[in-house]
Design a protein around this motif. Structure first.
Motif, PDB file in Angstrom:
ATOM      1  N   UNK A   1      24.627 -24.746  37.299  1.00 47.75           N
ATOM      2  CA  UNK A   1      25.178 -24.908  38.813  1.00 47.75           C
ATOM      3  C   UNK A   1      25.406 -26.327  39.358  1.00 47.75           C
ATOM      4  N   UNK A   2      26.528 -26.359  39.734  1.00 48.65           N
ATOM      5  CA  UNK A   2      27.143 -27.654  40.264  1.00 48.65           C
ATOM      6  C   UNK A   2      27.471 -28.839  39.191  1.00 48.65           C
ATOM      7  N   UNK A   3      27.662 -28.237  38.170  1.00 49.74           N
ATOM      8  CA  UNK A   3      28.274 -29.111  36.867  1.00 49.74           C
ATOM      9  C   UNK A   3      29.624 -28.652  36.592  1.00 49.74           C
ATOM     10  N   UNK A   4      30.601 -29.577  36.633  1.00 49.01           N
ATOM     11  CA  UNK A   4      32.040 -29.275  36.333  1.00 49.01           C
ATOM     12  C   UNK A   4      32.700 -30.191  35.574  1.00 49.01           C
ATOM     13  N   UNK A   5      33.626 -30.077  34.944  1.00 52.26           N
ATOM     14  CA  UNK A   5      34.336 -30.766  33.912  1.00 52.26           C
ATOM     15  C   UNK A   5      35.892 -30.799  34.234  1.00 52.26           C
TER      16      UNK A   5
ATOM     17  N   UNK B   1      34.038 -23.926  47.681  1.00 46.33           N
ATOM     18  CA  UNK B   1      33.280 -22.714  48.066  1.00 46.33           C
ATOM     19  C   UNK B   1      32.013 -22.833  47.555  1.00 46.33           C
ATOM     20  N   UNK B   2      31.567 -23.185  46.546  1.00 43.55           N
ATOM     21  CA  UNK B   2      30.172 -23.330  46.187  1.00 43.55           C
ATOM     22  C   UNK B   2      29.466 -23.998  47.270  1.00 43.55           C
ATOM     23  N   UNK B   3      29.978 -25.310  47.691  1.00 45.88           N
ATOM     24  CA  UNK B   3      29.426 -26.056  48.583  1.00 45.88           C
ATOM     25  C   UNK B   3      29.283 -25.189  50.138  1.00 45.88           C
ATOM     26  N   UNK B   4      30.104 -24.535  50.433  1.00 48.82           N
ATOM     27  CA  UNK B   4      29.992 -23.827  51.640  1.00 48.82           C
ATOM     28  C   UNK B   4      29.055 -22.642  51.536  1.00 48.82           C
TER      29      UNK B   4
END
Length: 100
Positions: free
Chosen positions: A60-64, A94-97
């Motif tokens: 969770x929280x990891x993006x590329x 969306x994830x942050x909200x």
């Protein structure tokens, strides 16, 4: 660049730990991501990011951004990374909200 990543965030070369909610790696065409090898589930047995569309499937929280074939055949190009970035940022927002 940080030297290690754990569940709470990152550890910098001077040993200071910092809480981080999200990390976006702009990997480029041939990603070399050995700093993620110790993060359980972040990469597969070939060293490739475990992700779908630039969103980690396991961390969770990891993006590329910039992975070859991330969302299309032009993802690893200047021409393709823009739409991938929009997709990742939309997911990140969306994830942050949800978590606030």
């Amino acid at each position: 660049m940080f030297i290690k990543m754990d569940a709470e965030g990152v550890i910098w070369p001077d040993g200071i730990k910092e809480s981080i909610d999200s990390i976006i790696f702009a990997t480029g065409f041939k990603p070399i991501i050995p700093y993620l090898y110790g993060v359980e589930g972040a990469v597969d047995d070939r060293g490739y990011a475990v992700q779908k569309g630039g969103v980690s499937s396991t961390v969770p929280g990891l993006y590329y951004l910039g992975l070859s074939g991330q969302r299309s055949f032009i993802s690893a190009t200047i021409r393709g990374v823009g739409s991938d970035a929009k997709y990742v940022v939309k997911h990140l927002k969306r994830s942050t909200r949800r978590s606030s």
